[in-house]
Write a protein that holds these residues in place. Structure first.
Motif, PDB file in Angstrom:
ATOM      1  N   HIS A 145       1.418   3.615 -29.172  1.00  0.00           N
ATOM      2  CA  HIS A 145       0.531   4.660 -28.422  1.00  0.00           C
ATOM      3  C   HIS A 145       0.293   5.591 -29.391  1.00  0.00           C
ATOM      4  N   PRO A 146      -1.087   5.801 -29.501  1.00  0.00           N
ATOM      5  CA  PRO A 146      -1.339   6.699 -30.102  1.00  0.00           C
ATOM      6  C   PRO A 146      -0.570   8.161 -30.105  1.00  0.00           C
ATOM      7  N   THR A 147      -0.550   8.272 -28.990  1.00  0.00           N
ATOM      8  CA  THR A 147       0.188   9.982 -28.770  1.00  0.00           C
ATOM      9  C   THR A 147       1.431   9.695 -29.115  1.00  0.00           C
ATOM     10  N   PRO A 148       2.023  10.459 -29.238  1.00  0.00           N
ATOM     11  CA  PRO A 148       3.148  11.268 -30.060  1.00  0.00           C
ATOM     12  C   PRO A 148       3.792  11.071 -28.878  1.00  0.00           C
ATOM     13  N   VAL A 149       5.054  10.004 -29.272  1.00  0.00           N
ATOM     14  CA  VAL A 149       5.933  10.180 -27.287  1.00  0.00           C
ATOM     15  C   VAL A 149       7.587  10.209 -28.094  1.00  0.00           C
ATOM     16  N   ALA A 150       8.394  10.543 -27.406  1.00  0.00           N
ATOM     17  CA  ALA A 150       9.666  10.310 -28.305  1.00  0.00           C
ATOM     18  C   ALA A 150      10.892  11.123 -26.882  1.00  0.00           C
ATOM     19  N   TYR A 151      11.998   9.780 -26.038  1.00  0.00           N
ATOM     20  CA  TYR A 151      12.567  10.350 -25.670  1.00  0.00           C
ATOM     21  C   TYR A 151      13.733   9.182 -25.685  1.00  0.00           C
ATOM     22  N   CYS A 152      14.858   9.757 -24.618  1.00  0.00           N
ATOM     23  CA  CYS A 152      15.539   8.631 -24.187  1.00  0.00           C
ATOM     24  C   CYS A 152      15.508   8.283 -22.987  1.00  0.00           C
ATOM     25  N   LEU A 153      15.844   7.116 -22.829  1.00  0.00           N
ATOM     26  CA  LEU A 153      16.754   6.263 -21.390  1.00  0.00           C
ATOM     27  C   LEU A 153      18.254   5.969 -21.374  1.00  0.00           C
ATOM     28  N   PRO A 154      18.249   7.102 -20.717  1.00  0.00           N
ATOM     29  CA  PRO A 154      20.378   6.905 -20.179  1.00  0.00           C
ATOM     30  C   PRO A 154      20.794   5.366 -19.997  1.00  0.00           C
ATOM     31  N   GLY A 155      21.837   4.684 -20.286  1.00  0.00           N
ATOM     32  CA  GLY A 155      22.074   3.449 -19.708  1.00  0.00           C
ATOM     33  C   GLY A 155      23.561   3.065 -19.936  1.00  0.00           C
ATOM     34  N   GLY A 156      24.551   3.873 -20.154  1.00  0.00           N
ATOM     35  CA  GLY A 156      25.476   3.130 -21.339  1.00  0.00           C
ATOM     36  C   GLY A 156      25.648   2.343 -22.165  1.00  0.00           C
ATOM     37  N   ALA A 157      26.557   1.483 -22.844  1.00  0.00           N
ATOM     38  CA  ALA A 157      26.058   0.745 -23.840  1.00  0.00           C
ATOM     39  C   ALA A 157      24.335   0.462 -23.320  1.00  0.00           C
ATOM     40  N   ARG A 158      23.560   0.807 -22.625  1.00  0.00           N
ATOM     41  CA  ARG A 158      22.589  -0.271 -22.613  1.00  0.00           C
ATOM     42  C   ARG A 158      21.528   1.396 -22.838  1.00  0.00           C
ATOM     43  N   SER A 159      21.717   1.953 -23.563  1.00  0.00           N
ATOM     44  CA  SER A 159      20.591   3.525 -23.461  1.00  0.00           C
ATOM     45  C   SER A 159      20.337   3.241 -25.170  1.00  0.00           C
ATOM     46  N   VAL A 160      18.787   3.101 -24.800  1.00  0.00           N
ATOM     47  CA  VAL A 160      17.448   3.513 -26.487  1.00  0.00           C
ATOM     48  C   VAL A 160      16.703   4.658 -26.432  1.00  0.00           C
ATOM     49  N   THR A 161      16.831   4.784 -27.051  1.00  0.00           N
ATOM     50  CA  THR A 161      15.657   5.990 -27.779  1.00  0.00           C
ATOM     51  C   THR A 161      14.259   5.628 -27.816  1.00  0.00           C
ATOM     52  N   VAL A 162      13.247   5.993 -27.418  1.00  0.00           N
ATOM     53  CA  VAL A 162      11.849   5.574 -27.300  1.00  0.00           C
ATOM     54  C   VAL A 162      10.597   6.193 -28.144  1.00  0.00           C
ATOM     55  N   LEU A 163      10.290   5.858 -29.514  1.00  0.00           N
ATOM     56  CA  LEU A 163       9.360   6.138 -29.866  1.00  0.00           C
ATOM     57  C   LEU A 163       8.251   5.541 -29.548  1.00  0.00           C
ATOM     58  N   SER A 164       7.021   6.269 -29.761  1.00  0.00           N
ATOM     59  CA  SER A 164       5.726   5.655 -30.273  1.00  0.00           C
ATOM     60  C   SER A 164       4.912   5.459 -31.976  1.00  0.00           C
ATOM     61  N   ASP A 165       4.290   4.115 -31.518  1.00  0.00           N
ATOM     62  CA  ASP A 165       3.668   4.055 -33.212  1.00  0.00           C
ATOM     63  C   ASP A 165       2.603   4.891 -33.835  1.00  0.00           C
ATOM     64  N   GLY A 166       2.673   6.062 -32.652  1.00  0.00           N
ATOM     65  CA  GLY A 166       1.339   7.286 -33.549  1.00  0.00           C
ATOM     66  C   GLY A 166       2.245   8.064 -33.832  1.00  0.00           C
ATOM     67  N   LEU A 167       3.401   8.364 -33.393  1.00  0.00           N
ATOM     68  CA  LEU A 167       4.147   9.820 -33.464  1.00  0.00           C
ATOM     69  C   LEU A 167       4.903   9.045 -34.979  1.00  0.00           C
ATOM     70  N   LEU A 168       5.167   7.973 -34.848  1.00  0.00           N
ATOM     71  CA  LEU A 168       6.259   7.222 -36.360  1.00  0.00           C
ATOM     72  C   LEU A 168       4.709   7.327 -37.012  1.00  0.00           C
ATOM     73  N   ASN A 169       4.133   7.475 -36.930  1.00  0.00           N
ATOM     74  CA  ASN A 169       2.638   7.454 -38.137  1.00  0.00           C
ATOM     75  C   ASN A 169       3.067   9.154 -38.978  1.00  0.00           C
ATOM     76  N   MET A 170       3.001   9.968 -37.718  1.00  0.00           N
ATOM     77  CA  MET A 170       2.732  11.486 -37.991  1.00  0.00           C
ATOM     78  C   MET A 170       4.086  12.142 -39.164  1.00  0.00           C
TER      79      MET A 170
END
Length: 327
Positions: A145-170
């Motif tokens: 997604h081109p929009t810069p997005v960054a957040y975390c999704l709690p879930g114990g051992a399955r917790s993840v951080t979510v980023l958009s490729d638009g953010l990574l490019n910036m």
């Protein structure tokens, strides 16, 4: 327990209205967010305990000098069929109200947890379809997604951080590290549990304006705590640029100068777990705090506030169990 019930009712009123209002308007929490977070938790717990305790002690007043004696007397009435002539209609009403409020708070806490858990599962199912694991960063998913997005999704051992490729490019590698550190601080410090507790408080008592104030304040404090954690690993200028880029969706020419309110939108798109965080601290507020840092509260003030938080919990507890303390 006559005067005890009045003391608990007075404390409940103070913690339900003027105290949260004053704390939500105070400026010092931005200097020591951890201390303010502890105080907010103490206010919520002591307020609920005082509210239920006031009704409970009023209802049990004819049965004993303290909560334990009163509960024993009530047990004899309910189980051993002891005479209930000492209980008047007003006492029965107070006991019923205390029981209903207790059940309501516990049920709302469970229901809020269930709804949040269900929302996270749906969110995770969507991520399984729309994202791919990051090749460079563990426990990180990337969505296209081109929009810069960054957040975390709690879930114990399955917790993840979510980023958009638009953010990574910036972002530069240092700015990306700042964003990842910020989001992981939410997970390491278990901020989702705090959001759950205060969201349940708001859901249980929506008619209480201070429940909304408390939720907003806690959401702001967790963003401050995560920023402070990021500052331990990256330079302040790097974090300022990362926050400005994520907030504005553009590459600023000079993110560390000028009025941030004229450069970025009002809300930060860096939520804690997506659906869990309703009103995060504005990007302008975060940048203002980072650009004009103030020293933390003096040590003696922080200790004093923590002692006050302990006393807030100790006072209603003592009033409930101490034999005839005010009678």
């Amino acid at each position: 327990m006559f005067w005890t019930s009045y003391a608990l009712a007075a404390l409940a009123l103070l913690l339900a209205w003027p105290v949260p209002v004053l704390l939500s308007r105070a400026k010092w929490p931005a200097r020591s967010p951890f201390t303010a977070m502890v105080l907010w938790q103490a206010i919520a717990l002591a307020g609920g305990l005082s509210m239920i305790g006031a009704m409970l002690t009023w209802g049990l007043e004819p049965l004993g000098d303290n909560l334990i004696d009163g509960l024993q007397g009530l047990w004899h009435i309910l189980v051993d069929r002891a005479p209930a002539s000492t209980l008047g209609l007003v006492h029965v009403f107070a006991l019923s109200a205390a029981a209903l409020l207790s059940v309501h708070l516990v049920f709302t806490l469970w229901l809020t947890y269930y709804r949040i858990l269900r929302g996270r599962r749906r969110h995770r199912d969507m991520l399984n379809l729309l994202s791919s694991p990051s090749a460079d960063t563990p426990a990180t998913l990337v969505i296209q997604h081109p929009t810069p997005v960054a957040y975390c999704l709690p879930g114990g051992a399955r917790s993840v951080t979510v980023l958009s490729d638009g953010l990574l490019n910036m972002l530069s590698p240092q700015e990306l590290s700042a964003v990842l550190t910020h989001e992981r601080a939410h997970l390491v410090q278990h901020h989702h549990l705090l959001l759950w507790a205060f969201a349940a408080w708001r859901a249980a008592l929506p008619w209480l304006p201070t429940s909304l104030l408390a939720q907003r304040s806690v959401n702001e404090l967790i963003e401050m705590l995560a920023d402070d954690q990021a500052l331990q690993q990256v330079d302040r200028e790097v974090l300022v640029r990362a926050v400005a880029i994520v907030g504005s969706g553009t590459q600023p020419s000079d993110a560390s100068s000028g009025n941030p309110e004229h450069r970025v939108p009002a809300e930060s798109p860096m939520p804690l777990g997506g659906p869990d965080n309703l009103e995060p601290l504005s990007t302008a507020g975060r940048l203002s705090r980072l650009l004009t840092p103030r020293p933390p509260l003096p040590y003696y003030l922080r200790v004093g506030i923590l002692v006050l938080a302990i006393l807030l919990l100790a006072v209603p507890t003592t009033l409930l169990v101490a034999p005839g303390l005010l009678d």
